[in-house]
Design a protein around this motif. Sequence first.
Motif, mmCIF file in Angstrom:
data_model
loop_
_atom_site.group_PDB
_atom_site.id
_atom_site.type_symbol
_atom_site.label_atom_id
_atom_site.label_comp_id
_atom_site.label_asym_id
_atom_site.label_seq_id
_atom_site.Cartn_x
_atom_site.Cartn_y
_atom_site.Cartn_z
ATOM 1 N N ASN A 130 0.993 -1.299 -0.029
ATOM 2 C CA ASN A 130 -0.119 0.054 -0.032
ATOM 3 C C ASN A 130 0.980 1.133 0.101
ATOM 4 O OD1 ASN A 130 -2.609 -1.276 -0.011
ATOM 5 N ND2 ASN A 130 -2.698 -1.520 2.004
ATOM 6 N N ALA A 131 2.005 1.397 0.813
ATOM 7 C CA ALA A 131 2.864 2.243 0.655
ATOM 8 C C ALA A 131 3.444 2.686 -0.611
ATOM 9 C CB ALA A 131 3.949 2.286 1.808
ATOM 10 N N SER A 142 -6.306 6.690 -7.692
ATOM 11 C CA SER A 142 -7.288 6.425 -6.510
ATOM 12 C C SER A 142 -6.449 6.103 -5.227
ATOM 13 C CB SER A 142 -8.365 5.419 -6.798
ATOM 14 O OG SER A 142 -7.685 4.190 -6.808
ATOM 15 N N TYR A 143 -5.017 5.776 -5.503
ATOM 16 C CA TYR A 143 -4.438 5.452 -4.215
ATOM 17 C C TYR A 143 -3.423 6.541 -3.836
ATOM 18 C CZ TYR A 143 -4.950 0.327 -4.808
ATOM 19 O OH TYR A 143 -5.297 -0.877 -4.799
ATOM 20 N N ASP A 144 -3.872 7.738 -4.571
ATOM 21 C CA ASP A 144 -3.128 8.969 -4.231
ATOM 22 C C ASP A 144 -1.785 9.058 -4.837
ATOM 23 O OD1 ASP A 144 -5.429 10.406 -3.051
ATOM 24 O OD2 ASP A 144 -4.800 9.474 -1.147
ATOM 25 N N ALA A 145 -1.363 8.090 -5.735
ATOM 26 C CA ALA A 145 -0.067 8.119 -6.183
ATOM 27 C C ALA A 145 -0.062 9.530 -7.312
ATOM 28 C CB ALA A 145 0.109 6.932 -7.122
ATOM 29 N N ASN A 158 -9.815 -6.131 -3.730
ATOM 30 C CA ASN A 158 -9.026 -6.402 -2.644
ATOM 31 C C ASN A 158 -8.927 -4.955 -1.964
ATOM 32 O OD1 ASN A 158 -8.568 -9.029 -3.126
ATOM 33 N ND2 ASN A 158 -6.667 -8.518 -4.299
ATOM 34 N N ARG A 159 -9.903 -4.224 -1.913
ATOM 35 C CA ARG A 159 -9.881 -2.980 -1.053
ATOM 36 C C ARG A 159 -11.286 -2.405 -0.607
ATOM 37 N NH1 ARG A 159 -8.097 2.501 -4.005
ATOM 38 N NH2 ARG A 159 -8.565 1.930 -6.029
#
Length: 501
Positions: free
Chosen positions: A73-74, A152-155, A101-102
Amino acid sequence: MLVEATGITKRYGTTVALRDAGLVVRAGVTHALVGRNGAGKSTLVSILTGLQAPDEGTVRFSGRNAPPLHDRNAWRRNVACVYQKSTIIPSLTVAENLFLNRQPGRVIRWGELRRNAAELLATWEVDVDVTRPAGELAVEQRQLVEIARALSYDARFIILDEPTAQLDGPAINRLFDRMRGLQERGITFLFISHHLEEIYRVCDEVTVFRDARHIVTGPVASMPSSELVAAMTGDATALIERASRPPLPAGTPAVLDVRDLRTSDGPPVSFRVAAGEVVGLAGGGGSGKREIAETVVGLRRPQGGTVTVDGTVLKPGSVPASLAAGVGLVPQDRHAEGFVADLSIAENLTMTVPRRLGRFGLISRRRRDRLASGLIEELAVKTPGPDLAVSALSGGNQQKVVMGRALANDPKLLVLIQPTAGVDVRSKETLLGVVDQVRSGGTGVLVASDELDDLRTCDRVLVLFQGRQVAEFGSEWSDHDLVAAMEGLGRDEQGRRIDDE
């Protein structure tokens, strides 16, 4: 600096994939990473995305050390990669792919999931129905969904690996427009492409890798295409020197005649290969060279046109018909298509010629081993004997077995697709030396590759760009000119030449 990779070294056994290499990407830019096959680009991507750790060196995001490999996740919050081969699961809907998966809680609330998916796509201006199965999406739509999922993961750092390889001209233009829009919103891209003309259209800075090393980094605007190509090719002497060969006699019959062949929605392609002639099909990803070669050998069914081998018009999409006509093949992926890992060397070498090994469906082990031993000696396969499983061989020796299988039927036409990919120097010399041997016996050879050493042995090289033939070279060509043609420099998205102003 958003991304800093310094002093990166990565080894796989005796192979050095990266040697003290580095990359620095500034926030808010689109940064290109270019280099020939084997330069180390894919290895660096796997390290930047946390799929593997470097043997030496460090990776930092926004001045902080990269997270541990196990903290996925990181890593997703720092970087995402949209690969040439989609990671979307076709049987799931778009919404299910976006939140796989989330999903919150142990019970899935499907209405909420679909609403969240629709809001996510709307935020990034992706117009796709979230209830559609992902397998129904076009390639362009799948890429946009993958980009939205990454965001969406803020990447805010996204790697695009050959994103245009399967897109047509209008779709490429739309992708570039979307990239510019996202860049204005603070997204940083690392753009990997074999098409250098795309680098000049969409990128701000460029880094060149060659032979596992960092060569140069600089602004795209101040790096002429000739300088960029020179950095990619280097000044090293060719591994396989071009031998001076006399031209084929006039009237030499064609062993391969391709007429108006259509492998996709692109234009038809026609060419001939004479007996004893070696013809190359060159081009980067998405050029169509592999599709043409696979159609010739029956692995693909064409949309139109004919393939004639030694006077026999082949049945479209039929491997048995190609074998019967005298076609031998070295495929691109030896692991998936070239051999059966658990079978012996002898079994792999002779699997296409059972009629030479016995009668009435019975195979003589003595005949099999005699034929296999001759090929093992001819190709210098390092093995204690023909009964060893192919899986126990090194990559170079496995590729020699694949080549031997293609030669076992004394082919009239030998088709080679990236024949020296991932092999050591000595094995490369052996494999390309075979080409000179078979041409002297009258066999025609078709080489589909973007490796310059593979193409040096050719009498002619046909250059493809996005499905079109855009150039033809004789045996006397320079690395610079061939690479420039392969990368589409000076041509528009339809492959037409753009006159210099």
